[in-house]
Design an enzyme around this catalytic site. Structure first.
Site, PDB file in Angstrom:
ATOM      1  N   ARG A   1      -0.475  -9.764  12.907  1.00  0.00           N
ATOM      2  CA  ARG A   1      -0.641  -8.487  12.114  1.00  0.00           C
ATOM      3  C   ARG A   1      -1.655  -8.933  10.732  1.00  0.00           C
ATOM      4  NH1 ARG A   1       4.216  -5.391  10.313  1.00  0.00           N
ATOM      5  NH2 ARG A   1       2.441  -3.426   9.373  1.00  0.00           N
TER       6      ARG A   1
ATOM      7  N   LYS B   1       0.241  -0.990   0.182  1.00  0.00           N
ATOM      8  CA  LYS B   1      -0.194   0.261  -0.123  1.00  0.00           C
ATOM      9  C   LYS B   1       0.809   1.021   0.314  1.00  0.00           C
ATOM     10  CE  LYS B   1      -2.478  -0.812   4.059  1.00  0.00           C
ATOM     11  NZ  LYS B   1      -2.210  -2.192   4.379  1.00  0.00           N
TER      12      LYS B   1
END
Ligand code: AMP
Length: 210
Positions: A167, A13
Protein backbone atom coordinates in the site's frame (compact mmCIF):
# COMPACT_ATOMS: atom_id res chain seq x y z
CA UNK A 1 -15.70 24.05 3.46
CA UNK A 2 -14.79 21.30 0.97
CA UNK A 3 -11.70 19.48 2.20
CA UNK A 4 -9.42 16.68 1.10
CA UNK A 5 -7.25 14.76 3.54
CA UNK A 6 -4.16 13.41 1.83
CA UNK A 7 -1.50 11.15 3.27
CA UNK A 8 -0.16 7.63 3.23
CA UNK A 9 -2.30 4.79 4.61
CA UNK A 10 -1.90 4.89 8.37
CA UNK A 11 -0.87 8.55 8.49
CA UNK A 12 -3.87 9.30 10.70
CA UNK A 13 -6.33 10.72 8.16
CA UNK A 14 -9.29 8.92 9.70
CA UNK A 15 -8.58 10.28 13.19
CA UNK A 16 -8.15 13.84 11.91
CA UNK A 17 -11.28 13.49 9.79
CA UNK A 18 -13.24 12.72 12.97
CA UNK A 19 -11.81 15.85 14.65
CA UNK A 20 -12.63 18.12 11.69
CA UNK A 21 -16.07 16.55 11.32
CA UNK A 22 -16.91 17.59 14.89
CA UNK A 23 -15.21 20.97 14.60
CA UNK A 24 -16.96 22.06 11.39
CA UNK A 25 -20.06 19.82 11.50
CA UNK A 26 -19.48 18.49 8.00
CA UNK A 27 -19.56 14.81 7.02
CA UNK A 28 -16.52 12.65 6.38
CA UNK A 29 -16.62 10.63 3.21
CA UNK A 30 -14.24 7.70 3.23
CA UNK A 31 -14.19 5.65 0.03
CA UNK A 32 -12.47 2.85 1.99
CA UNK A 33 -15.37 2.72 4.48
CA UNK A 34 -17.97 2.84 1.70
CA UNK A 35 -16.26 -0.06 -0.10
CA UNK A 36 -15.95 -2.11 3.12
CA UNK A 37 -19.63 -1.50 3.84
CA UNK A 38 -20.54 -2.63 0.29
CA UNK A 39 -18.43 -5.72 0.79
CA UNK A 40 -20.17 -6.50 4.09
CA UNK A 41 -23.52 -6.19 2.31
CA UNK A 42 -22.33 -8.45 -0.52
CA UNK A 43 -23.06 -5.93 -3.28
CA UNK A 44 -21.60 -6.38 -6.74
CA UNK A 45 -19.36 -3.33 -6.32
CA UNK A 46 -18.07 -4.64 -2.99
CA UNK A 47 -17.22 -8.03 -4.43
CA UNK A 48 -15.50 -6.44 -7.41
CA UNK A 49 -13.36 -4.29 -5.10
CA UNK A 50 -12.40 -7.08 -2.70
CA UNK A 51 -9.46 -8.62 -4.57
CA UNK A 52 -7.81 -5.23 -5.15
CA UNK A 53 -8.29 -4.23 -1.54
CA UNK A 54 -6.99 -7.48 -0.07
CA UNK A 55 -3.79 -7.13 -2.10
CA UNK A 56 -3.27 -3.51 -1.10
CA UNK A 57 -3.93 -2.31 -4.66
CA UNK A 58 -6.19 0.53 -5.73
CA UNK A 59 -9.73 -0.20 -6.85
CA UNK A 60 -10.20 0.99 -10.49
CA UNK A 61 -10.78 4.72 -10.88
CA UNK A 62 -14.21 4.39 -12.53
CA UNK A 63 -15.54 2.43 -9.52
CA UNK A 64 -14.46 4.95 -6.86
CA UNK A 65 -15.36 7.95 -9.02
CA UNK A 66 -18.89 6.52 -9.31
CA UNK A 67 -19.07 6.06 -5.53
CA UNK A 68 -17.98 9.65 -4.88
CA UNK A 69 -20.29 11.16 -7.46
CA UNK A 70 -23.27 9.45 -5.87
CA UNK A 71 -22.23 10.33 -2.30
CA UNK A 72 -21.46 14.01 -2.96
CA UNK A 73 -24.92 14.46 -4.49
CA UNK A 74 -26.54 13.78 -1.09
CA UNK A 75 -28.03 16.62 0.93
CA UNK A 76 -25.63 16.44 3.87
CA UNK A 77 -22.74 17.52 1.61
CA UNK A 78 -24.34 20.88 0.78
CA UNK A 79 -22.39 22.80 3.42
CA UNK A 80 -19.13 21.02 2.86
CA UNK A 81 -17.44 17.67 3.35
CA UNK A 82 -14.15 15.98 4.18
CA UNK A 83 -12.81 13.48 1.67
CA UNK A 84 -10.73 10.81 3.41
CA UNK A 85 -8.98 8.49 0.96
CA UNK A 86 -10.21 10.16 -2.23
CA UNK A 87 -8.72 11.21 -4.61
CA UNK A 88 -5.85 8.73 -4.72
CA UNK A 89 -4.82 9.19 -8.36
CA UNK A 90 -4.52 12.13 -10.74
CA UNK A 91 -7.51 10.90 -12.87
CA UNK A 92 -9.63 10.83 -9.67
CA UNK A 93 -8.66 14.45 -8.88
CA UNK A 94 -9.44 15.45 -12.47
CA UNK A 95 -12.83 13.74 -12.16
CA UNK A 96 -13.66 15.94 -9.14
CA UNK A 97 -12.72 19.02 -11.18
CA UNK A 98 -14.90 17.83 -14.06
CA UNK A 99 -17.85 17.34 -11.69
CA UNK A 100 -17.50 21.05 -10.88
CA UNK A 101 -16.60 20.33 -7.25
CA UNK A 102 -14.47 23.15 -5.87
CA UNK A 103 -12.00 22.04 -3.22
CA UNK A 104 -11.02 24.72 -0.69
CA UNK A 105 -8.11 23.03 1.05
CA UNK A 106 -6.05 19.88 0.87
CA UNK A 107 -4.45 18.86 4.14
CA UNK A 108 -1.56 16.49 3.68
CA UNK A 109 -0.57 14.55 6.80
CA UNK A 110 3.06 13.51 6.51
CA UNK A 111 4.54 10.50 8.30
CA UNK A 112 7.68 8.53 7.38
CA UNK A 113 7.20 5.01 6.00
CA UNK A 114 9.02 3.33 8.87
CA UNK A 115 6.73 4.90 11.47
CA UNK A 116 3.71 3.92 9.37
CA UNK A 117 4.61 0.23 9.26
CA UNK A 118 5.05 0.29 13.05
CA UNK A 119 1.77 2.09 13.61
CA UNK A 120 -0.31 -0.06 11.31
CA UNK A 121 0.43 -3.23 13.26
CA UNK A 122 -1.42 -1.72 16.26
CA UNK A 123 -4.34 -0.31 14.34
CA UNK A 124 -7.82 -1.67 15.03
CA UNK A 125 -11.13 -0.66 13.51
CA UNK A 126 -14.72 -1.14 14.59
CA UNK A 127 -16.31 -3.76 12.36
CA UNK A 128 -19.69 -2.06 12.75
CA UNK A 129 -19.09 1.69 12.35
CA UNK A 130 -15.51 1.90 11.02
CA UNK A 131 -14.13 4.13 13.84
CA UNK A 132 -10.38 3.67 14.24
CA UNK A 133 -8.32 2.89 17.35
CA UNK A 134 -4.76 1.97 18.22
CA UNK A 135 -3.48 -0.51 20.79
CA UNK A 136 -0.91 2.04 22.03
CA UNK A 137 -1.97 5.53 20.95
CA UNK A 138 -5.76 5.52 20.93
CA UNK A 139 -7.05 2.80 23.18
CA UNK A 140 -10.78 2.17 23.47
CA UNK A 141 -12.34 2.62 26.91
CA UNK A 142 -13.17 -1.09 27.02
CA UNK A 143 -10.65 -3.47 25.43
CA UNK A 144 -11.78 -4.78 22.04
CA UNK A 145 -14.97 -2.65 21.99
CA UNK A 146 -15.84 0.51 20.09
CA UNK A 147 -16.43 3.62 22.28
CA UNK A 148 -19.09 4.89 19.91
CA UNK A 149 -21.27 1.89 19.12
CA UNK A 150 -19.95 -1.00 21.24
CA UNK A 151 -19.00 -2.93 18.08
CA UNK A 152 -16.09 -5.38 18.00
CA UNK A 153 -12.63 -4.03 17.13
CA UNK A 154 -10.73 -5.99 14.51
CA UNK A 155 -7.49 -5.76 12.52
CA UNK A 156 -8.18 -5.07 8.87
CA UNK A 157 -6.76 -7.68 6.51
CA UNK A 158 -5.01 -4.94 4.55
CA UNK A 159 -3.27 -3.68 7.73
CA UNK A 160 -1.05 -6.78 7.84
CA UNK A 161 2.65 -5.85 7.34
CA UNK A 162 3.18 -7.23 3.80
CA UNK A 163 0.04 -5.57 2.51
CA UNK A 164 1.03 -2.32 4.23
CA UNK A 165 4.33 -2.31 2.31
CA UNK A 166 2.44 -2.77 -0.97
CA UNK A 167 0.00 0.00 0.00
CA UNK A 168 2.91 2.35 0.72
CA UNK A 169 4.42 1.59 -2.67
CA UNK A 170 1.09 2.31 -4.35
CA UNK A 171 0.82 5.52 -2.32
CA UNK A 172 4.24 6.80 -3.45
CA UNK A 173 3.67 5.84 -7.09
CA UNK A 174 0.08 6.93 -7.59
CA UNK A 175 -1.14 9.19 -4.77
CA UNK A 176 1.87 11.31 -3.86
CA UNK A 177 1.81 13.14 -7.24
CA UNK A 178 -1.44 14.73 -5.99
CA UNK A 179 0.64 16.91 -3.66
CA UNK A 180 2.07 18.70 -6.68
CA UNK A 181 -1.35 18.81 -8.36
CA UNK A 182 -2.89 20.70 -5.42
CA UNK A 183 0.24 22.72 -4.56
CA UNK A 184 0.02 24.21 -8.07
CA UNK A 185 -3.56 25.24 -7.28
CA UNK A 186 -2.33 26.88 -4.03
CA UNK A 187 -4.50 24.56 -1.90
CA UNK A 188 -1.95 22.28 -0.23
CA UNK A 189 -1.33 22.56 3.53
CA UNK A 190 1.28 20.22 4.96
CA UNK A 191 0.85 18.88 8.48
CA UNK A 192 3.52 16.92 10.35
CA UNK A 193 1.79 13.75 11.52
CA UNK A 194 4.87 12.17 12.99
CA UNK A 195 4.37 13.09 16.66
CA UNK A 196 1.53 12.47 19.14
CA UNK A 197 -2.09 12.48 17.90
CA UNK A 198 -2.76 15.68 19.93
CA UNK A 199 0.11 17.45 18.10
CA UNK A 200 -1.23 16.41 14.70
CA UNK A 201 -4.71 17.58 15.71
CA UNK A 202 -3.38 20.99 16.78
CA UNK A 203 -1.53 21.38 13.46
CA UNK A 204 -4.55 20.19 11.45
CA UNK A 205 -6.89 22.69 13.11
CA UNK A 206 -4.31 25.44 12.50
CA UNK A 207 -4.11 24.42 8.82
CA UNK A 208 -7.89 24.87 8.53
CA UNK A 209 -7.54 28.50 9.64
CA UNK A 210 -4.49 29.27 7.50
P1 AMP B 1 -8.60 3.10 3.08
O1 AMP B 1 -9.53 2.66 4.12
O2 AMP B 1 -8.83 4.54 2.64
O3 AMP B 1 -7.15 2.86 3.43
O4 AMP B 1 -8.90 2.22 1.78
C1 AMP B 1 -8.75 0.81 1.80
C2 AMP B 1 -8.65 0.26 0.38
O5 AMP B 1 -9.82 0.61 -0.37
C3 AMP B 1 -7.49 0.81 -0.44
O6 AMP B 1 -6.27 0.14 -0.18
C4 AMP B 1 -8.01 0.56 -1.86
O7 AMP B 1 -7.92 -0.80 -2.21
C5 AMP B 1 -9.48 0.90 -1.71
N1 AMP B 1 -9.72 2.36 -1.95
C6 AMP B 1 -10.21 3.28 -1.06
N2 AMP B 1 -10.28 4.49 -1.61
C7 AMP B 1 -9.81 4.37 -2.88
C8 AMP B 1 -9.60 5.27 -3.95
N3 AMP B 1 -9.88 6.58 -3.84
N4 AMP B 1 -9.09 4.78 -5.11
C9 AMP B 1 -8.82 3.47 -5.26
N5 AMP B 1 -8.97 2.56 -4.29
C10 AMP B 1 -9.46 3.00 -3.10
Amino acid sequence: MNLILLGAPGAGKGTQAEVICEHLSIPTISTGNIIREALKNGTEMGLRAKSYMDEGKLVPDEVVIGIIQERLAKDDCKNGFILDGFPRTIPQAEALDKMGIVIDKVIDIEVEDEAIVKRMSGRRVCESCGASYHLLYKKPAVEGKCNKCGGTLIQRKDDHPDTVKERLKVYHDQTEPLKDYYAKQGKLKIVNGQEEVADTTRLTLAALEA
